[in-house]
Write a protein that holds these residues in place. Sequence first.
Motif, PDB file in Angstrom:
ATOM      1  N   SER A 233     -97.171 -72.644  45.557  1.00  0.00           N
ATOM      2  CA  SER A 233     -97.463 -74.296  45.580  1.00  0.00           C
ATOM      3  C   SER A 233     -96.600 -74.304  45.110  1.00  0.00           C
ATOM      4  O   SER A 233     -95.113 -74.926  45.236  1.00  0.00           O
ATOM      5  N   GLU A 234     -96.503 -74.005  43.781  1.00  0.00           N
ATOM      6  CA  GLU A 234     -95.658 -74.583  42.569  1.00  0.00           C
ATOM      7  C   GLU A 234     -94.013 -73.635  43.019  1.00  0.00           C
ATOM      8  O   GLU A 234     -93.603 -75.150  42.068  1.00  0.00           O
ATOM      9  N   THR A 235     -93.967 -73.185  43.588  1.00  0.00           N
ATOM     10  CA  THR A 235     -92.818 -72.971  43.413  1.00  0.00           C
ATOM     11  C   THR A 235     -91.498 -73.356  44.779  1.00  0.00           C
ATOM     12  O   THR A 235     -90.263 -73.213  44.765  1.00  0.00           O
ATOM     13  N   LYS A 236     -92.284 -74.002  45.635  1.00  0.00           N
ATOM     14  CA  LYS A 236     -91.232 -75.319  46.571  1.00  0.00           C
ATOM     15  C   LYS A 236     -91.852 -76.779  45.693  1.00  0.00           C
ATOM     16  O   LYS A 236     -92.236 -77.246  45.281  1.00  0.00           O
ATOM     17  N   THR A 237     -90.655 -77.528  46.916  1.00  0.00           N
ATOM     18  CA  THR A 237     -90.325 -78.743  45.886  1.00  0.00           C
ATOM     19  C   THR A 237     -91.615 -80.296  46.773  1.00  0.00           C
ATOM     20  O   THR A 237     -92.187 -79.150  47.487  1.00  0.00           O
ATOM     21  N   VAL A 238     -91.684 -81.140  46.244  1.00  0.00           N
ATOM     22  CA  VAL A 238     -92.660 -81.826  47.203  1.00  0.00           C
ATOM     23  C   VAL A 238     -91.931 -81.639  48.395  1.00  0.00           C
ATOM     24  O   VAL A 238     -92.753 -81.921  49.409  1.00  0.00           O
ATOM     25  N   SER A 239     -90.923 -81.996  48.974  1.00  0.00           N
ATOM     26  CA  SER A 239     -90.540 -82.227  50.531  1.00  0.00           C
ATOM     27  C   SER A 239     -90.467 -81.395  50.891  1.00  0.00           C
ATOM     28  O   SER A 239     -90.959 -80.655  52.257  1.00  0.00           O
ATOM     29  N   GLU A 240     -90.715 -79.816  50.198  1.00  0.00           N
ATOM     30  CA  GLU A 240     -90.875 -78.427  51.239  1.00  0.00           C
ATOM     31  C   GLU A 240     -92.901 -78.271  51.597  1.00  0.00           C
ATOM     32  O   GLU A 240     -92.572 -77.967  52.282  1.00  0.00           O
ATOM     33  N   LEU A 241     -93.373 -79.031  50.790  1.00  0.00           N
ATOM     34  CA  LEU A 241     -94.672 -79.064  50.881  1.00  0.00           C
ATOM     35  C   LEU A 241     -95.106 -80.626  51.655  1.00  0.00           C
ATOM     36  O   LEU A 241     -96.103 -79.934  52.681  1.00  0.00           O
ATOM     37  N   LYS A 258    -101.303 -84.530  49.442  1.00  0.00           N
ATOM     38  CA  LYS A 258    -101.359 -83.331  49.861  1.00  0.00           C
ATOM     39  C   LYS A 258    -100.902 -82.435  48.478  1.00  0.00           C
ATOM     40  O   LYS A 258    -100.906 -81.656  47.660  1.00  0.00           O
ATOM     41  N   ALA A 259     -99.696 -82.281  48.898  1.00  0.00           N
ATOM     42  CA  ALA A 259     -98.836 -81.886  48.165  1.00  0.00           C
ATOM     43  C   ALA A 259     -98.930 -82.565  46.395  1.00  0.00           C
ATOM     44  O   ALA A 259     -98.990 -81.849  45.672  1.00  0.00           O
ATOM     45  N   LYS A 264    -100.050 -81.004  41.427  1.00  0.00           N
ATOM     46  CA  LYS A 264    -100.346 -82.211  40.396  1.00  0.00           C
ATOM     47  C   LYS A 264     -99.779 -82.954  39.203  1.00  0.00           C
ATOM     48  O   LYS A 264     -99.569 -82.994  38.133  1.00  0.00           O
ATOM     49  N   LEU A 265     -99.324 -83.860  40.361  1.00  0.00           N
ATOM     50  CA  LEU A 265     -98.975 -84.861  40.243  1.00  0.00           C
ATOM     51  C   LEU A 265     -98.972 -86.160  41.047  1.00  0.00           C
ATOM     52  O   LEU A 265    -100.435 -85.882  41.508  1.00  0.00           O
ATOM     53  N   SER A 266     -99.234 -87.174  40.403  1.00  0.00           N
ATOM     54  CA  SER A 266     -99.837 -88.420  40.693  1.00  0.00           C
ATOM     55  C   SER A 266     -98.884 -88.540  42.082  1.00  0.00           C
ATOM     56  O   SER A 266     -98.003 -88.088  42.193  1.00  0.00           O
ATOM     57  N   ARG A 267     -99.934 -89.632  42.720  1.00  0.00           N
ATOM     58  CA  ARG A 267     -98.968 -89.817  44.316  1.00  0.00           C
ATOM     59  C   ARG A 267     -97.481 -90.368  43.402  1.00  0.00           C
ATOM     60  O   ARG A 267     -96.855 -90.411  44.579  1.00  0.00           O
ATOM     61  N   ALA A 268     -97.629 -91.539  43.268  1.00  0.00           N
ATOM     62  CA  ALA A 268     -96.113 -92.032  42.749  1.00  0.00           C
ATOM     63  C   ALA A 268     -95.192 -91.477  42.323  1.00  0.00           C
ATOM     64  O   ALA A 268     -94.044 -91.287  42.828  1.00  0.00           O
ATOM     65  N   ASP A 269     -95.822 -90.429  41.387  1.00  0.00           N
ATOM     66  CA  ASP A 269     -94.307 -89.181  40.828  1.00  0.00           C
ATOM     67  C   ASP A 269     -94.307 -88.771  41.846  1.00  0.00           C
ATOM     68  O   ASP A 269     -93.106 -88.156  41.786  1.00  0.00           O
ATOM     69  N   ALA A 270     -95.045 -87.948  42.669  1.00  0.00           N
ATOM     70  CA  ALA A 270     -94.688 -87.179  44.434  1.00  0.00           C
ATOM     71  C   ALA A 270     -93.776 -87.884  45.195  1.00  0.00           C
ATOM     72  O   ALA A 270     -92.719 -87.584  45.643  1.00  0.00           O
ATOM     73  N   TYR A 271     -94.057 -89.312  44.908  1.00  0.00           N
ATOM     74  CA  TYR A 271     -92.977 -90.060  45.805  1.00  0.00           C
ATOM     75  C   TYR A 271     -92.098 -90.460  45.472  1.00  0.00           C
ATOM     76  O   TYR A 271     -90.662 -89.971  46.169  1.00  0.00           O
ATOM     77  N   ARG A 272     -91.520 -90.509  44.156  1.00  0.00           N
ATOM     78  CA  ARG A 272     -90.416 -90.387  43.554  1.00  0.00           C
ATOM     79  C   ARG A 272     -89.171 -88.965  43.338  1.00  0.00           C
ATOM     80  O   ARG A 272     -88.114 -89.384  43.907  1.00  0.00           O
ATOM     81  N   GLN A 273     -90.428 -88.313  43.270  1.00  0.00           N
ATOM     82  CA  GLN A 273     -89.549 -86.706  43.332  1.00  0.00           C
ATOM     83  C   GLN A 273     -89.043 -86.455  44.849  1.00  0.00           C
ATOM     84  O   GLN A 273     -87.747 -85.874  44.907  1.00  0.00           O
ATOM     85  N   LEU A 274     -89.822 -86.374  45.713  1.00  0.00           N
ATOM     86  CA  LEU A 274     -89.964 -86.808  48.046  1.00  0.00           C
ATOM     87  C   LEU A 274     -88.381 -87.856  48.150  1.00  0.00           C
ATOM     88  O   LEU A 274     -87.251 -87.425  48.470  1.00  0.00           O
ATOM     89  N   VAL A 275     -88.326 -88.285  47.562  1.00  0.00           N
ATOM     90  CA  VAL A 275     -87.471 -89.377  47.338  1.00  0.00           C
ATOM     91  C   VAL A 275     -86.341 -88.973  47.194  1.00  0.00           C
ATOM     92  O   VAL A 275     -84.501 -89.185  48.008  1.00  0.00           O
ATOM     93  N   ALA A 276     -85.875 -88.734  45.752  1.00  0.00           N
ATOM     94  CA  ALA A 276     -85.008 -88.391  44.449  1.00  0.00           C
ATOM     95  C   ALA A 276     -84.391 -86.279  45.839  1.00  0.00           C
ATOM     96  O   ALA A 276     -83.288 -86.020  45.948  1.00  0.00           O
ATOM     97  N   GLU A 277     -85.205 -85.383  46.087  1.00  0.00           N
ATOM     98  CA  GLU A 277     -85.013 -84.514  46.909  1.00  0.00           C
ATOM     99  C   GLU A 277     -84.194 -84.856  47.878  1.00  0.00           C
ATOM    100  O   GLU A 277     -82.940 -83.896  47.676  1.00  0.00           O
ATOM    101  N   ARG A 278     -84.948 -85.836  48.583  1.00  0.00           N
ATOM    102  CA  ARG A 278     -83.926 -86.107  50.238  1.00  0.00           C
ATOM    103  C   ARG A 278     -83.166 -86.451  49.759  1.00  0.00           C
ATOM    104  O   ARG A 278     -82.066 -86.097  50.758  1.00  0.00           O
ATOM    105  N   GLY A 279     -82.834 -87.428  48.758  1.00  0.00           N
ATOM    106  CA  GLY A 279     -81.483 -87.927  48.548  1.00  0.00           C
ATOM    107  C   GLY A 279     -80.428 -87.474  48.393  1.00  0.00           C
ATOM    108  O   GLY A 279     -78.760 -87.095  48.373  1.00  0.00           O
ATOM    109  N   ARG A 280     -80.718 -85.927  47.306  1.00  0.00           N
ATOM    110  CA  ARG A 280     -80.203 -84.906  47.313  1.00  0.00           C
ATOM    111  C   ARG A 280     -79.476 -84.165  48.522  1.00  0.00           C
ATOM    112  O   ARG A 280     -78.033 -83.080  48.770  1.00  0.00           O
ATOM    113  N   THR A 281     -80.151 -83.998  49.370  1.00  0.00           N
ATOM    114  CA  THR A 281     -80.071 -82.988  50.923  1.00  0.00           C
ATOM    115  C   THR A 281     -78.723 -83.992  51.721  1.00  0.00           C
ATOM    116  O   THR A 281     -78.743 -84.964  51.762  1.00  0.00           O
TER     117      THR A 281
END
Length: 281
Positions: A233-241, A258-259, A264-281
Amino acid sequence: MAGTLYVVATPIGNLADITQRAIKILGDVDLIACEDTRHTHKLLKHFGITTKTISYHDHNEEHRQKQLIEMLEQGMNIAVVSDAGSPAISDPGFRVVRSAIDRDLAVVPVPGPSALIAALTAAGLPTDEFFFAGFLPSRTGARQTRLHELSTIPGTLIFYEAPHRLAATLNDARQILGERKAVVARELTKMHEEIRRGLLSQLVEHYASVEEPRGEIVVLVDREVLENSAADSETKTVSELVAQFESQGLDNRAALKKAARELKLSRADAYRQLVAERGRT
């Protein structure tokens, strides 16, 4: 004076496991309400108990409990038993206990054998916290949804399963819960008792390759996802999970939660990372 309702545990296989108190109560009460009168008669005959019995099972529970409450209010002492183990634990008994309490009638537990506790004590999995889920749904989709709900519980998971669904349930558990230690306990206290321990993947492989098991089955799953699974799981991004968990049936909110836990992220951190990842695509 009103009577007392005794909730009496009976053996799950080995008749020697019955308590002396249970034998006395079953012999002293005015009536025994049992899941299957024929099954209970064998137990009573073995111990020389001649108390009258009455059926009390899933198909007549709502109607019968009203009769039993009336008898209690008239002064009769009644014992309720299931075919094996503790009544009201994935067996009839809950409704009459609740009705008795609602009417301020005395309810007395007579503890004894329980398949889930027997399995837990011999499993070798953590016992400080555990969650008993009863029987999982028989339909695949509903069972998988239930396993998703159970995946976040921080304790050993315990549930009962029918022999013909065991292999499918273990496979679903492996796919949804991840790789964990698990135990299948079968026919506890009986001649053909079997306690098989291993990883979920090993149990899936075993029960997929052998003849369908027989008897009463308890499945236990460790709360910890093993490191080698977590590493995947750790090799995957938030968006992939999130996409992976959504494909398994979770909604977006549950998939993100669940991602976050997997990484091992807070939900808020995971959400910010998800937004950032999707912004790069």
